[in-house]
Scaffold this active site. Structure first.
Site, PDB file in Angstrom:
ATOM      1  N   GLY A  58       0.789  -1.218   0.000  1.00  0.00           N
ATOM      2  CA  GLY A  58       0.000   0.000   0.000  1.00  0.00           C
ATOM      3  C   GLY A  58       0.820   1.267   0.000  1.00  0.00           C
ATOM      4  N   HIS A  59       2.148   1.169  -0.009  1.00  0.00           N
ATOM      5  CA  HIS A  59       2.990   2.372   0.106  1.00  0.00           C
ATOM      6  C   HIS A  59       4.135   2.321  -0.881  1.00  0.00           C
ATOM      7  CE1 HIS A  59       5.508   5.440   2.188  1.00  0.00           C
ATOM      8  NE2 HIS A  59       4.328   5.878   2.589  1.00  0.00           N
ATOM      9  N   PHE A  60       4.043   2.600  -2.000  1.00  0.00           N
ATOM     10  CA  PHE A  60       2.899   2.835  -2.879  1.00  0.00           C
ATOM     11  C   PHE A  60       2.961   1.775  -3.962  1.00  0.00           C
ATOM     12  CE2 PHE A  60       4.358   6.906  -1.183  1.00  0.00           C
ATOM     13  CZ  PHE A  60       3.217   7.348  -0.562  1.00  0.00           C
TER      14      PHE A  60
END
Length: 159
Positions: A58-60
């Site tokens: 999720g990052h990124f």
């Protein structure tokens, strides 16, 4: 003085030795090796950053970057390993909690494939309260710095 083994080489601690010193476990154990141990003074932690790190989902997703807070946590785990290695009794029933983070600066992104070198120095310690300075390097380039403090807390009293 950096601790050396019987062959005269600097002592290196791997995964099994690290988990004997600090309570962190996968996926939150953020150091792979400890070296350059100078008891009561300084230490170097090493983290091989791979694409499989859970935070990269999720990052990124399109440009994976290690979150700065995880770089700071890596510094803190390195610091905790130094303190616990110096007094192995401390690792038996104590947890190490951040009490402050100061002057944190993030200069370059840390991405999959990087090897992060975490150089941590003890600035002060009074009883169970420590203050540290940490620097993170990739390919000898400074990527992050911070002063931070932490406190040893008895695990039973932390509840």
């Amino acid at each position: 003085m950096i601790l050396k083994n019987n062959d005269g080489n600097p002592i290196e601690l791997g995964h099994n030795e690290i988990i004997d010193l600090i309570p962190h476990r996968h996926p939150f154990l953020l150091i792979d090796k400890i070296t350059d141990i100078d008891l009561g003074k300084s230490v170097t932690g090493i983290k091989s950053v791979t694409y499989n790190e859970p935070f990269f989902l999720g990052h990124f997703p399109s440009y994976p970057v290690m979150p700065g807070v995880f770089i700071l946590e890596s510094m803190a785990q390195t610091a905790a390993s130094l303190v616990s290695y110096g007094d192995k009794e401390l690792s038996k029933n104590n947890l190490v909690f951040f009490t402050g983070i100061e002057k944190a600066k993030f200069r370059k992104p840390v991405i999959p494939g990087c090897i992060l070198y975490l150089k941590v120095n003890i600035l002060t310690n009074k009883r169970h309260l420590y203050k540290f300075n940490g620097e993170a390097f990739v390919n000898n380039i400074l990527v992050a710095t911070s002063d931070f403090s932490a406190m040893l807390v008895n695990q039973d009293k932390a509840k």
